[in-house]
Design a protein around this motif. Structure first.
Motif, PDB file in Angstrom:
ATOM      1  N   ASP A   1      18.999  36.400  -9.990  1.00  0.00           N
ATOM      2  CA  ASP A   1      18.598  35.102 -10.614  1.00  0.00           C
ATOM      3  C   ASP A   1      19.099  34.019  -9.882  1.00  0.00           C
ATOM      4  O   ASP A   1      18.709  32.909  -9.954  1.00  0.00           O
ATOM      5  N   ILE A   2      20.433  34.054  -9.064  1.00  0.00           N
ATOM      6  CA  ILE A   2      20.862  32.919  -8.411  1.00  0.00           C
ATOM      7  C   ILE A   2      20.133  32.685  -7.139  1.00  0.00           C
ATOM      8  O   ILE A   2      19.777  31.448  -7.197  1.00  0.00           O
ATOM      9  N   PRO A   3      19.555  33.597  -6.382  1.00  0.00           N
ATOM     10  CA  PRO A   3      18.809  33.249  -5.211  1.00  0.00           C
ATOM     11  C   PRO A   3      17.491  32.507  -5.919  1.00  0.00           C
ATOM     12  O   PRO A   3      17.015  31.716  -5.235  1.00  0.00           O
ATOM     13  N   ALA A   4      16.714  33.055  -7.043  1.00  0.00           N
ATOM     14  CA  ALA A   4      15.593  32.499  -7.490  1.00  0.00           C
ATOM     15  C   ALA A   4      15.738  31.159  -8.207  1.00  0.00           C
ATOM     16  O   ALA A   4      14.913  30.233  -7.940  1.00  0.00           O
ATOM     17  N   SER A   5      16.957  30.750  -8.572  1.00  0.00           N
ATOM     18  CA  SER A   5      17.301  29.301  -8.947  1.00  0.00           C
ATOM     19  C   SER A   5      17.203  28.354  -7.878  1.00  0.00           C
ATOM     20  O   SER A   5      16.918  27.264  -7.835  1.00  0.00           O
ATOM     21  N   ILE A   6      17.750  28.927  -6.775  1.00  0.00           N
ATOM     22  CA  ILE A   6      17.981  28.022  -5.557  1.00  0.00           C
ATOM     23  C   ILE A   6      16.457  27.780  -5.108  1.00  0.00           C
ATOM     24  O   ILE A   6      16.102  26.574  -4.889  1.00  0.00           O
ATOM     25  N   VAL A   7      15.426  28.627  -4.981  1.00  0.00           N
ATOM     26  CA  VAL A   7      14.167  28.504  -4.763  1.00  0.00           C
ATOM     27  C   VAL A   7      13.459  27.589  -5.743  1.00  0.00           C
ATOM     28  O   VAL A   7      12.776  26.657  -5.276  1.00  0.00           O
ATOM     29  N   VAL A   8      13.635  27.711  -7.216  1.00  0.00           N
ATOM     30  CA  VAL A   8      13.186  26.824  -7.899  1.00  0.00           C
ATOM     31  C   VAL A   8      13.648  25.335  -7.747  1.00  0.00           C
ATOM     32  O   VAL A   8      12.942  24.337  -7.983  1.00  0.00           O
ATOM     33  N   PHE A   9      14.806  25.236  -7.605  1.00  0.00           N
ATOM     34  CA  PHE A   9      15.438  24.056  -7.195  1.00  0.00           C
ATOM     35  C   PHE A   9      14.886  23.193  -6.234  1.00  0.00           C
ATOM     36  O   PHE A   9      14.365  22.070  -6.271  1.00  0.00           O
ATOM     37  N   LEU A  10      14.645  24.002  -5.107  1.00  0.00           N
ATOM     38  CA  LEU A  10      14.091  23.342  -3.893  1.00  0.00           C
ATOM     39  C   LEU A  10      12.680  22.949  -4.173  1.00  0.00           C
ATOM     40  O   LEU A  10      12.152  22.106  -3.577  1.00  0.00           O
TER      41      LEU A  10
ATOM     42  N   ALA B   1       7.108  30.078  -9.015  1.00  0.00           N
ATOM     43  CA  ALA B   1       7.983  30.127  -7.666  1.00  0.00           C
ATOM     44  C   ALA B   1       9.210  31.054  -8.314  1.00  0.00           C
ATOM     45  O   ALA B   1       9.880  31.882  -7.645  1.00  0.00           O
ATOM     46  N   ASN B   2       9.656  30.806  -9.573  1.00  0.00           N
ATOM     47  CA  ASN B   2      10.853  31.781 -10.217  1.00  0.00           C
ATOM     48  C   ASN B   2      10.392  33.117 -10.204  1.00  0.00           C
ATOM     49  O   ASN B   2      11.140  34.066  -9.907  1.00  0.00           O
ATOM     50  N   VAL B   3       9.132  33.623 -10.689  1.00  0.00           N
ATOM     51  CA  VAL B   3       8.742  34.833 -10.733  1.00  0.00           C
ATOM     52  C   VAL B   3       8.546  35.735  -9.365  1.00  0.00           C
ATOM     53  O   VAL B   3       9.171  36.526  -9.054  1.00  0.00           O
ATOM     54  N   ASN B   4       7.940  34.898  -8.444  1.00  0.00           N
ATOM     55  CA  ASN B   4       7.719  35.420  -7.096  1.00  0.00           C
ATOM     56  C   ASN B   4       9.308  35.507  -6.311  1.00  0.00           C
ATOM     57  O   ASN B   4       9.172  36.216  -5.380  1.00  0.00           O
ATOM     58  N   SER B   5      10.053  34.756  -6.548  1.00  0.00           N
ATOM     59  CA  SER B   5      11.427  34.849  -6.274  1.00  0.00           C
ATOM     60  C   SER B   5      12.256  35.824  -6.679  1.00  0.00           C
ATOM     61  O   SER B   5      13.451  36.094  -6.318  1.00  0.00           O
ATOM     62  N   GLY B   6      11.887  36.818  -7.782  1.00  0.00           N
ATOM     63  CA  GLY B   6      12.347  37.705  -8.352  1.00  0.00           C
ATOM     64  C   GLY B   6      13.413  37.688  -9.484  1.00  0.00           C
ATOM     65  O   GLY B   6      14.316  38.482  -9.764  1.00  0.00           O
ATOM     66  N   ALA B   7      13.167  36.483 -10.025  1.00  0.00           N
ATOM     67  CA  ALA B   7      14.040  36.171 -11.218  1.00  0.00           C
ATOM     68  C   ALA B   7      13.839  37.132 -12.486  1.00  0.00           C
ATOM     69  O   ALA B   7      12.688  37.589 -12.319  1.00  0.00           O
ATOM     70  N   LYS B   8      14.995  37.282 -13.270  1.00  0.00           N
ATOM     71  CA  LYS B   8      14.697  38.482 -14.285  1.00  0.00           C
ATOM     72  C   LYS B   8      15.147  37.935 -15.796  1.00  0.00           C
ATOM     73  O   LYS B   8      14.659  38.481 -16.495  1.00  0.00           O
ATOM     74  N   THR B   9      15.755  36.866 -15.853  1.00  0.00           N
ATOM     75  CA  THR B   9      16.208  36.045 -17.025  1.00  0.00           C
ATOM     76  C   THR B   9      16.089  34.803 -16.886  1.00  0.00           C
ATOM     77  O   THR B   9      15.782  34.330 -15.810  1.00  0.00           O
ATOM     78  N   LYS B  10      16.151  33.989 -18.019  1.00  0.00           N
ATOM     79  CA  LYS B  10      16.097  32.632 -17.959  1.00  0.00           C
ATOM     80  C   LYS B  10      17.332  32.188 -17.528  1.00  0.00           C
ATOM     81  O   LYS B  10      17.522  30.697 -17.339  1.00  0.00           O
ATOM     82  N   ALA B  11      18.539  32.691 -17.119  1.00  0.00           N
ATOM     83  CA  ALA B  11      19.658  32.108 -16.379  1.00  0.00           C
ATOM     84  C   ALA B  11      19.147  31.618 -15.179  1.00  0.00           C
ATOM     85  O   ALA B  11      19.859  30.443 -14.604  1.00  0.00           O
ATOM     86  N   SER B  12      18.081  31.882 -14.412  1.00  0.00           N
ATOM     87  CA  SER B  12      17.650  31.515 -13.198  1.00  0.00           C
ATOM     88  C   SER B  12      17.270  29.831 -13.412  1.00  0.00           C
ATOM     89  O   SER B  12      17.443  28.875 -13.107  1.00  0.00           O
ATOM     90  N   THR B  13      16.299  29.780 -14.781  1.00  0.00           N
ATOM     91  CA  THR B  13      16.042  28.391 -15.177  1.00  0.00           C
ATOM     92  C   THR B  13      17.025  27.337 -15.443  1.00  0.00           C
ATOM     93  O   THR B  13      17.220  26.171 -14.903  1.00  0.00           O
ATOM     94  N   ILE B  14      17.949  27.872 -15.987  1.00  0.00           N
ATOM     95  CA  ILE B  14      19.282  27.208 -16.235  1.00  0.00           C
ATOM     96  C   ILE B  14      19.850  26.622 -15.482  1.00  0.00           C
ATOM     97  O   ILE B  14      20.411  25.428 -14.928  1.00  0.00           O
ATOM     98  N   MET B  15      20.196  27.595 -14.326  1.00  0.00           N
ATOM     99  CA  MET B  15      20.879  27.496 -13.175  1.00  0.00           C
ATOM    100  C   MET B  15      20.333  26.361 -12.333  1.00  0.00           C
ATOM    101  O   MET B  15      20.776  25.495 -11.619  1.00  0.00           O
ATOM    102  N   HIS B  16      18.807  26.373 -12.163  1.00  0.00           N
ATOM    103  CA  HIS B  16      18.004  25.370 -11.479  1.00  0.00           C
ATOM    104  C   HIS B  16      18.258  24.084 -11.676  1.00  0.00           C
ATOM    105  O   HIS B  16      18.470  23.054 -10.906  1.00  0.00           O
ATOM    106  N   GLY B  17      18.403  23.602 -13.400  1.00  0.00           N
ATOM    107  CA  GLY B  17      18.668  22.500 -13.754  1.00  0.00           C
ATOM    108  C   GLY B  17      20.121  22.008 -13.285  1.00  0.00           C
ATOM    109  O   GLY B  17      20.219  20.722 -13.423  1.00  0.00           O
ATOM    110  N   LEU B  18      20.897  22.970 -13.560  1.00  0.00           N
ATOM    111  CA  LEU B  18      22.330  22.500 -13.144  1.00  0.00           C
ATOM    112  C   LEU B  18      22.526  22.291 -11.782  1.00  0.00           C
ATOM    113  O   LEU B  18      23.162  21.275 -11.291  1.00  0.00           O
ATOM    114  N   LEU B  19      21.744  22.942 -10.832  1.00  0.00           N
ATOM    115  CA  LEU B  19      21.851  22.556  -9.420  1.00  0.00           C
ATOM    116  C   LEU B  19      21.098  21.362  -9.116  1.00  0.00           C
ATOM    117  O   LEU B  19      21.707  20.396  -8.391  1.00  0.00           O
ATOM    118  N   LEU B  20      20.324  20.793  -9.923  1.00  0.00           N
ATOM    119  CA  LEU B  20      19.428  19.505  -9.782  1.00  0.00           C
ATOM    120  C   LEU B  20      20.624  18.572 -10.416  1.00  0.00           C
ATOM    121  O   LEU B  20      20.963  17.224  -9.500  1.00  0.00           O
TER     122      LEU B  20
END
Length: 537
Positions: free
Chosen positions: A14-23, A326-345
């Motif tokens: 989820d962490i790598p996926a969140s970076i992708v979604v953020f970008l 992008a989230n799916v293709n980056s291998g995210a598994k849970t909504k933690a990726s979505t939340i972390m992308h918002g925090l990264l923003l």
């Protein structure tokens, strides 16, 4: 295992996926704001609200919410209509309240009635729009805003912008963007089938590093060729906490009962809800684990997200396909990726906007073109062609309609085409007729509506005198009263032509036939304990 344990176990993905979604989200949030004639920072606020607030509230595992280009025309018109942007924010908050009500009323079921061919067509259309919209940025023509769903007419047609960009090529942007795009394809090949740490490295992060390094090289070797100005990400840089917080805007509640505000709120609530439900259907379809999102809960989550976004100066939010895919293709598994992308923003615009402003738009365009390609792969078109015209045509027409109009209108057109083929298929399969010399079989299947009356009446009228007719209604789940009367009229007149009639029906479903019908003193229809009765006149 608890849900919290699942989140911690999935952080490696989820962490790598969140970076992708953020970008991916960063330029789109800014682009949608510019397209809507809203303050640029309002798009970032909406992205934060969509990521953190909707992410926490929603039960979708992979969907990402934020400002959507599908709402730009509505938002731009509304901002021009009301006295100020602060007044428009009131409409955003009220739209969120209405979405909460829709969720409580359990109207999220609407999304379940969209055909799969239309959903796939929507995804492919968005992929093509991404490619068409981002190729100009890859070539260095940054005169138009970045978008994930299209370009509103006032800003230019996507096809016009696509072709005109070839006359405004910036060689540096093309080199950087071309290298980044090629790297995206090569990196996917490199990590295919690999395990371990290498799969955790997000390709978009490497793309950004390559692009910044490449532009720095041009800055040192040939400053006049280096990218600057509108060729780079352009975020407001606050020099103090108070200046940063001044970027947020509060609604002007004195206009809460204004007619234009109320109409805008209702419009935003309906369009944003439908767009979110369609996106959720598409994301669930992309989910490798095939998890299903509770749609009523999603409407409530979107409502809370819009309330929060509007309260702090953000644009309306919906679930959005490009960021979600992008989230799916980056291998995210849970909504933690979505939340972390918002925090990264939030963290990046607050603390390191200067670093973000070093990123060339060409690099972000390469990331989005690669995402678009994965949504609209040629193999997808071949796959639907092999499924037959009843699947291929709704798929293709949805794509064409979205490209020609917008997401919402295109999907509605696609649904109409899909319903036509579903109706056509059911209509053709409801009545089956075969004859061999003077023996006729008329089989009624599934739902036989009044629309089938004409063909049944025509076939019965063609039966010659002295023939033997079997009317098999055992497989029918429903027979319209008009059809029953047509059959009964035929059965009454059959003895006059010396026609033998045999009716097969099921007692499990009351078909409404007249049990007293007789011909030459013999009952044509009679109750039967086994559920099937054969009676000959």
């Amino acid at each position: 295992m608890s849900t919290r344990a699942n989140y911690f176990k999935s952080l490696g993905s989820d962490i790598p996926a969140s970076i992708v979604v953020f970008l991916v989200a960063l330029p789109l949030c800014l682009g949608v704001a510019l397209a809507s004639n809203a303050p640029p920072f309002s798009g970032i606020i909406a992205g934060i609200a969509g990521g953190v607030v909707v992410g926490l509230m929603s039960k979708s595992h992979l969907s990402v919410s934020g400002p959507a280009a599908g709402l730009t025309a509505i938002v731009a018109a509304a901002i021009a209509l009301v006295p100020s942007y602060e007044v428009f924010l009131v409409a955003v908050v009220l739209a969120g309240v209405l979405q909460l009500i829709l969720g409580i009323a359990k109207l999220g079921i609407i999304g379940d009635y969209v055909p799969n061919s239309v959903i796939k067509g929507m995804l492919a259309a968005i992929g093509l729009i991404l490619i068409l919209n981002q190729v100009p940025h890859l070539l260095g023509d940054d005169s138009h805003f970045m978008s994930d769903e299209g370009v509103i007419p006032e800003k230019g047609n996507i096809f016009q912008n696509f072709f005109s960009a070839f006359g405004n090529i910036n060689s540096t942007a093309l080199i950087i963007g071309g290298v980044c795009l090629a790297f995206s394809f090569i990196w996917e090949k490199i990590i295919a089938g690999k395990k371990g740490f290498i799969r955790l490295v997000p390709a978009p992060l490497l793309v950004v590093i390559i692009a910044i390094s490449g532009n720095y090289f041009f800055t040192q070797a040939s400053p006049e060729q280096a990218l600057s100005g509108n060729h780079l990400v352009n975020l407001a840089v606050a020099s103090s906490p108070s200046e940063f917080f001044s970027l947020f805007t509060m609604p002007d509640w004195s206009f809460i009962l204004n007619k234009d505000v109320l109409v805008t709120a209702v419009t935003l609530a309906l369009v944003a809800s439908l767009e979110s439900l369609l996106s959720i259907e598409a994301v669930d379809d992309l989910d490798p684990y095939q998890r299903v999102t509770p749609t009523n809960r999603e409407l409530k989550a979107q409502g809370v997200g819009n309330i929060v976004s509007g309260m702090f100066g953000g644009l309306p939010v919906t679930s959005v396909i490009v960021r979600s895919s992008a989230n799916v293709n980056s291998g995210a598994k849970t909504k933690a990726s979505t939340i972390m992308h918002g925090l990264l923003l939030l963290l990046c615009v607050a603390f390191i906007p200067g670093i973000l402003n070093l990123i060339p738009n060409a690099a972000l365009a390469a990331i989005l073109i690669f995402t678009g390609y994965k949504l609209a792969k040629p193999v997808l078109f071949v796959s639907f062609y092999k499924k037959g015209w009843d699947q291929f045509l709704p798929f293709v027409i949805t794509i064409i309609a979205i490209l020609a109009t917008d997401l919402l209108k295109g999907v509605i057109i696609g649904i109409g085409v899909g319903l036509f083929f579903a109706f056509r298929s059911n209509f053709r399969k409801a009545v089956f007729v075969v004859n061999d010399d003077d023996r006729y079989l008329i089989r009624l299947r599934k739902d036989v509506s009044f629309l089938n009356k004409a063909i049944i009446k025509k076939k019965l009228e063609q039966v010659p005198p002295g023939a033997n007719v079997v009317i098999d209604a055992f497989r029918a789940d429903y027979i319209d009263r008009d059809v029953i009367e047509t059959i009964e009229d035929f059965m009454i007149s059959a003895p006059l032509k010396n026609i033998t009639v045999e009716l097969i029906k099921s007692n499990m479903v009351d078909q409404g036939f007249d049990e007293k019908l007789t011909s030459n003193g013999a009952p044509l229809i009679r109750s039967h304990s086994k559920g099937i009765e054969h009676a000959k006149s």
